[in-house]
Scaffold this motif. Structure first.
Motif, PDB file in Angstrom:
ATOM      1  N   GLY A  74       8.442   4.355  -2.921  1.00  0.00           N
ATOM      2  CA  GLY A  74       8.982   4.237  -1.356  1.00  0.00           C
ATOM      3  C   GLY A  74       9.222   5.298  -0.746  1.00  0.00           C
ATOM      4  N   THR A  75       8.944   6.554  -1.263  1.00  0.00           N
ATOM      5  CA  THR A  75       9.219   7.786  -0.529  1.00  0.00           C
ATOM      6  C   THR A  75       8.424   7.932   0.382  1.00  0.00           C
ATOM      7  OG1 THR A  75       9.860   8.882  -2.887  1.00  0.00           O
ATOM      8  CG2 THR A  75       9.320  10.366  -0.964  1.00  0.00           C
ATOM      9  N   PHE A  76       8.833   8.393   1.688  1.00  0.00           N
ATOM     10  CA  PHE A  76       8.110   8.360   2.811  1.00  0.00           C
ATOM     11  C   PHE A  76       7.081   9.711   2.740  1.00  0.00           C
ATOM     12  CE2 PHE A  76       7.359  10.015   7.107  1.00  0.00           C
ATOM     13  CZ  PHE A  76       6.535   8.887   7.683  1.00  0.00           C
ATOM     14  N   ASN A  77       5.780   9.352   3.132  1.00  0.00           N
ATOM     15  CA  ASN A  77       4.949  10.569   2.828  1.00  0.00           C
ATOM     16  C   ASN A  77       4.064  10.402   3.922  1.00  0.00           C
ATOM     17  OD1 ASN A  77       2.695  12.048   2.603  1.00  0.00           O
ATOM     18  ND2 ASN A  77       3.210  12.156   0.383  1.00  0.00           N
ATOM     19  N   GLU A  78       4.264  10.831   5.217  1.00  0.00           N
ATOM     20  CA  GLU A  78       3.320  10.907   6.412  1.00  0.00           C
ATOM     21  C   GLU A  78       1.780  10.954   6.273  1.00  0.00           C
ATOM     22  OE1 GLU A  78       3.132  12.221  11.027  1.00  0.00           O
ATOM     23  OE2 GLU A  78       4.800  12.939   9.825  1.00  0.00           O
ATOM     24  N   GLU A  79       1.499  11.993   5.598  1.00  0.00           N
ATOM     25  CA  GLU A  79       0.057  12.364   5.216  1.00  0.00           C
ATOM     26  C   GLU A  79      -0.502  11.366   4.424  1.00  0.00           C
ATOM     27  OE1 GLU A  79      -3.724  13.924   5.249  1.00  0.00           O
ATOM     28  OE2 GLU A  79      -1.929  14.489   6.694  1.00  0.00           O
ATOM     29  N   LEU A  80       0.216  10.784   3.403  1.00  0.00           N
ATOM     30  CA  LEU A  80      -0.296   9.900   2.536  1.00  0.00           C
ATOM     31  C   LEU A  80      -0.703   8.450   3.478  1.00  0.00           C
ATOM     32  CD1 LEU A  80      -1.275   8.541  -0.263  1.00  0.00           C
ATOM     33  CD2 LEU A  80       1.150   8.111  -0.575  1.00  0.00           C
ATOM     34  N   ASP A  81       0.337   8.073   4.195  1.00  0.00           N
ATOM     35  CA  ASP A  81       0.317   6.900   4.815  1.00  0.00           C
ATOM     36  C   ASP A  81      -0.954   6.976   6.012  1.00  0.00           C
ATOM     37  OD1 ASP A  81       2.240   5.833   3.876  1.00  0.00           O
ATOM     38  OD2 ASP A  81       3.906   6.167   5.544  1.00  0.00           O
ATOM     39  N   TYR A  82      -1.230   8.438   6.570  1.00  0.00           N
ATOM     40  CA  TYR A  82      -2.210   8.723   7.410  1.00  0.00           C
ATOM     41  C   TYR A  82      -3.618   8.379   6.743  1.00  0.00           C
ATOM     42  CZ  TYR A  82      -5.503  10.583  10.579  1.00  0.00           C
ATOM     43  OH  TYR A  82      -6.480  11.329  11.556  1.00  0.00           O
ATOM     44  N   GLN A  83      -3.740   8.925   5.698  1.00  0.00           N
ATOM     45  CA  GLN A  83      -5.086   8.931   4.714  1.00  0.00           C
ATOM     46  C   GLN A  83      -5.330   7.370   4.141  1.00  0.00           C
ATOM     47  OE1 GLN A  83      -7.123  11.241   3.591  1.00  0.00           O
ATOM     48  NE2 GLN A  83      -6.109  12.628   5.119  1.00  0.00           N
ATOM     49  N   ILE A  84      -4.377   6.667   4.142  1.00  0.00           N
ATOM     50  CA  ILE A  84      -4.498   5.337   3.917  1.00  0.00           C
ATOM     51  C   ILE A  84      -4.888   4.473   4.907  1.00  0.00           C
ATOM     52  CG2 ILE A  84      -3.140   2.860   3.186  1.00  0.00           C
ATOM     53  CD1 ILE A  84      -1.659   4.618   1.315  1.00  0.00           C
ATOM     54  N   LEU A 111      -5.254   6.417  -3.318  1.00  0.00           N
ATOM     55  CA  LEU A 111      -4.243   6.544  -2.527  1.00  0.00           C
ATOM     56  C   LEU A 111      -2.950   5.390  -2.730  1.00  0.00           C
ATOM     57  CD1 LEU A 111      -6.279   7.148   0.788  1.00  0.00           C
ATOM     58  CD2 LEU A 111      -4.863   8.811  -0.708  1.00  0.00           C
ATOM     59  N   GLN A 112      -3.538   4.269  -3.076  1.00  0.00           N
ATOM     60  CA  GLN A 112      -2.597   3.045  -3.252  1.00  0.00           C
ATOM     61  C   GLN A 112      -1.773   3.354  -4.365  1.00  0.00           C
ATOM     62  OE1 GLN A 112      -1.758   0.236  -1.766  1.00  0.00           O
ATOM     63  NE2 GLN A 112      -2.790   1.264   0.127  1.00  0.00           N
ATOM     64  N   ARG A 113      -2.495   3.833  -5.414  1.00  0.00           N
ATOM     65  CA  ARG A 113      -1.817   4.103  -6.889  1.00  0.00           C
ATOM     66  C   ARG A 113      -0.646   5.262  -6.393  1.00  0.00           C
ATOM     67  NH1 ARG A 113      -6.722   3.599  -9.111  1.00  0.00           N
ATOM     68  NH2 ARG A 113      -6.911   5.827  -9.540  1.00  0.00           N
ATOM     69  N   ILE A 114      -1.122   6.489  -5.685  1.00  0.00           N
ATOM     70  CA  ILE A 114      -0.192   7.372  -5.500  1.00  0.00           C
ATOM     71  C   ILE A 114       1.085   6.946  -4.531  1.00  0.00           C
ATOM     72  CG2 ILE A 114       0.019   9.577  -3.989  1.00  0.00           C
ATOM     73  CD1 ILE A 114      -2.844  10.109  -4.817  1.00  0.00           C
ATOM     74  N   LYS A 115       0.681   5.869  -3.656  1.00  0.00           N
ATOM     75  CA  LYS A 115       1.769   5.427  -3.070  1.00  0.00           C
ATOM     76  C   LYS A 115       2.777   4.632  -3.778  1.00  0.00           C
ATOM     77  CE  LYS A 115       2.766   2.832   1.348  1.00  0.00           C
ATOM     78  NZ  LYS A 115       2.857   3.070   2.607  1.00  0.00           N
ATOM     79  N   LYS A 116       2.335   3.842  -4.467  1.00  0.00           N
ATOM     80  CA  LYS A 116       3.080   3.098  -5.451  1.00  0.00           C
ATOM     81  C   LYS A 116       3.989   4.154  -6.571  1.00  0.00           C
ATOM     82  CE  LYS A 116       3.047  -0.723  -8.682  1.00  0.00           C
ATOM     83  NZ  LYS A 116       2.263  -1.665  -9.443  1.00  0.00           N
ATOM     84  N   ALA A 117       3.442   5.154  -7.096  1.00  0.00           N
ATOM     85  CA  ALA A 117       4.197   6.290  -7.851  1.00  0.00           C
ATOM     86  C   ALA A 117       5.139   6.816  -7.157  1.00  0.00           C
ATOM     87  CB  ALA A 117       2.892   6.877  -8.539  1.00  0.00           C
ATOM     88  N   ASN A 118       4.906   7.118  -5.945  1.00  0.00           N
ATOM     89  CA  ASN A 118       6.103   7.278  -4.966  1.00  0.00           C
ATOM     90  C   ASN A 118       7.380   6.795  -4.894  1.00  0.00           C
ATOM     91  OD1 ASN A 118       4.633  10.141  -4.455  1.00  0.00           O
ATOM     92  ND2 ASN A 118       3.998   9.197  -2.434  1.00  0.00           N
ATOM     93  N   ILE A 174     -13.789   2.886  -1.479  1.00  0.00           N
ATOM     94  CA  ILE A 174     -12.700   1.972  -2.281  1.00  0.00           C
ATOM     95  C   ILE A 174     -12.109   2.673  -3.268  1.00  0.00           C
ATOM     96  CG2 ILE A 174     -12.915   0.114  -3.738  1.00  0.00           C
ATOM     97  CD1 ILE A 174     -15.024  -1.424  -1.995  1.00  0.00           C
ATOM     98  N   ASP A 175     -12.720   3.387  -3.816  1.00  0.00           N
ATOM     99  CA  ASP A 175     -12.312   4.294  -5.069  1.00  0.00           C
ATOM    100  C   ASP A 175     -11.113   5.151  -4.624  1.00  0.00           C
ATOM    101  OD1 ASP A 175     -13.840   3.211  -6.970  1.00  0.00           O
ATOM    102  OD2 ASP A 175     -15.207   5.093  -7.119  1.00  0.00           O
ATOM    103  N   LYS A 176     -11.484   5.717  -3.403  1.00  0.00           N
ATOM    104  CA  LYS A 176     -10.462   6.610  -2.558  1.00  0.00           C
ATOM    105  C   LYS A 176      -9.150   5.926  -2.079  1.00  0.00           C
ATOM    106  CE  LYS A 176      -9.622   9.581   1.264  1.00  0.00           C
ATOM    107  NZ  LYS A 176     -10.190  10.406   2.412  1.00  0.00           N
ATOM    108  N   TYR A 177      -9.547   4.689  -1.492  1.00  0.00           N
ATOM    109  CA  TYR A 177      -8.339   3.636  -1.132  1.00  0.00           C
ATOM    110  C   TYR A 177      -7.421   3.475  -2.257  1.00  0.00           C
ATOM    111  CZ  TYR A 177      -5.931  -0.156   0.952  1.00  0.00           C
ATOM    112  OH  TYR A 177      -4.735  -1.085   1.422  1.00  0.00           O
TER     113      TYR A 177
END
Length: 58
Positions: free
Chosen positions: A29-39, A20-27, A14-17
């Motif tokens: 909307g910038t596409f990041n394939e690795e971030l999406d895969y990790q999520i 990752l969600q905070r990183i995605k929000k900080a991006n 849950i902490d990892k998830y």
């Protein structure tokens, strides 16, 4: 991680998830394939343990 209880493992995932969600929000909307895969993989792990991540998604 072998000595972790299931609850401890769920907490770590849950902490990892949420990290990752905070990183995605900080991006912003910038596409990041690795971030999406990790999520996606973290979501699958949590789901397999019976955790609904919908309430955790930003």
């Amino acid at each position: 991680m072998e000595d972790m209880t299931e609850k401890e493992l769920i907490t770590v995932l849950i902490d990892k998830y949420t990290d990752l969600q905070r990183i995605k929000k900080a991006n912003k909307g910038t596409f990041n394939e690795e971030l999406d895969y990790q999520i996606k993989t973290t979501t699958a792990k949590l789901s397999s343990m019976g955790v609904n991540v919908e309430d955790l998604t930003l």
